[in-house]
Write an enzyme that holds these catalytic residues in place. Structure first.
Site, PDB file in Angstrom:
ATOM      1  CE1 TYR A  28      -3.041  -2.991   0.308  1.00 33.57           C
ATOM      2  CE2 TYR A  28      -3.409  -2.575   2.634  1.00 33.57           C
ATOM      3  CZ  TYR A  28      -3.420  -3.375   1.480  1.00 33.57           C
ATOM      4  OH  TYR A  28      -4.384  -4.579   1.658  1.00 33.57           O
ATOM      5  CG  HIS A  83      -0.997  -8.712   0.009  1.00 32.62           C
ATOM      6  ND1 HIS A  83      -0.384  -7.449   0.177  1.00 32.62           N
ATOM      7  CD2 HIS A  83      -2.133  -8.542  -0.401  1.00 32.62           C
ATOM      8  CE1 HIS A  83      -1.330  -6.599  -0.273  1.00 32.62           C
ATOM      9  NE2 HIS A  83      -2.237  -7.326  -0.523  1.00 32.62           N
TER      10      HIS A  83
END
Length: 325
Positions: free
Chosen positions: A59, A138
């Site tokens: 992010y 992830h």
């Protein structure tokens, strides 16, 4: 629902609030945020009572972690999740154009055991904290074998050593998460976009498997990237322009909600918590205003008749568990 009720993740001692804050937006997702506003958003969530925060190195290529740490340092009683599978390396090019603020690094895939341990250390350095509670693998979609035989056992070792509290994986699909569930290594999963008012595909495999095994599910992407927040002509579905049939279905759901004087966002946010395996819903928030809206939507009292009408009109299958049933 009580958005600030704390519930355990699987059989761990880690607890999360029913409403969690997703920290992708404060990494500059789609539009720049800046340090001050990003930190202010996390502080606003704290003031409201949110105690579960979910970030990742991806992010903003580290910006979200740095900003989250700046807001959370010195506080106690929160649960923090971050992710492994992408190691940040020097570089100016982000993996995806959706990240709008430069960080000087770029993500590179790495699901090796050594890579996971290094990524964990590097996340702590960016956060400026001495611990994270949950580590997710992830998006290992194209890296199943390495994630299964390298990353997952390394996470289990970190849990055994008491370095982390829970082992997880976060994905936009349920099939691979179901395969991970059957290994016995995982305490929880983050399922994005696959258990929503528009897409209940996770109900076919992952959610029953987790229910049987005592694994908790955290639901993200409950607005399917926007269409269930605003089903207008420009609505997005899974980060693309929503096709006409999806827009029509979202508008039909919104019409049922309106007849019960319930915002569509409230129904979309609360729906996943009707399943007994779902512990928390994570909503991406980039500002104090978005925090206030999410908290308000989580607290709306939704009458059982709304869910009944969605089933009666064929917008939900009768077999789907709903809140309060």
């Amino acid at each position: 629902m009580d958005p600030f009720e704390r519930v355990p993740l699987g059989g761990t001692g880690v607890t999360v609030t029913r409403l969690g804050m997703g920290l992708a937006p404060i990494g500059g997702l789609f539009t720049p945020v800046g340090d001050a506003d990003a930190i202010g958003a996390v502080e606003a969530a704290w003031r409201h009572g949110v105690r579960f925060f979910d970030t990742a190195p991806l992010y903003g290529s580290g910006l979200s972690e740095r900003r989250a740490g700046a807001a959370l340092r010195g506080r106690d009683g929160f649960t923090l999740a971050t992710k492994v599978g992408r190691r940040l390396v020097p570089g100016a090019d982000p993996e995806q154009e959706i990240w709008t603020e430069p960080s000087g690094t770029a993500p590179a895939w790495d699901f090796s055991a050594d890579g996971v341990r290094a990524q964990h250390r590097e996340s702590l350095e960016r956060l400026g904290l001495d611990r994270v509670d949950v580590l997710h693998l992830h998006d290992p979609d194209d890296h199943f074998e390495e994630a299964l035989h390298g990353a997952a056992p390394a996470l289990a070792e970190l849990r055994k050593a008491g370095v982390i509290g829970a082992v997880s994986a976060g994905m936009n699909q349920s099939a691979m998460l179901t395969a991970f569930a059957r290994t016995g290594l995982f305490d929880c999963f983050l399922l994005a976009g696959r258990y929503t008012l528009l897409d209940q595909s996770g109900l076919g495999d992952l959610l029953p498997e987790c229910r049987r095994r005592g694994i908790s599910v955290i639901c993200g992407g409950v607005y399917n990237s926007g269409i269930l927040a605003d089903p207008g002509l420009n609505g997005t579905y899974d980060y693309q322009a929503a096709p006409p049939e999806i827009r029509a279905r979202a508008r039909a759901i919104a019409e049922v909600c309106a007849r019960h004087d319930v915002p569509l966002r409230a129904a979309a946010l609360q729906f996943p918590l009707g399943h007994p395996a779902v512990a928390s819903v994570v909503i991406g928030m980039r500002s104090a205003a978005e925090v206030a809206d999410a908290v308000a939507m989580a607290a709306v009292e939704i009458p059982g008749g709304l869910w009944h009408d969605l089933i009666r009109t064929g917008l939900l299958d009768a077999a789907v568990p709903v809140p309060g049933a």
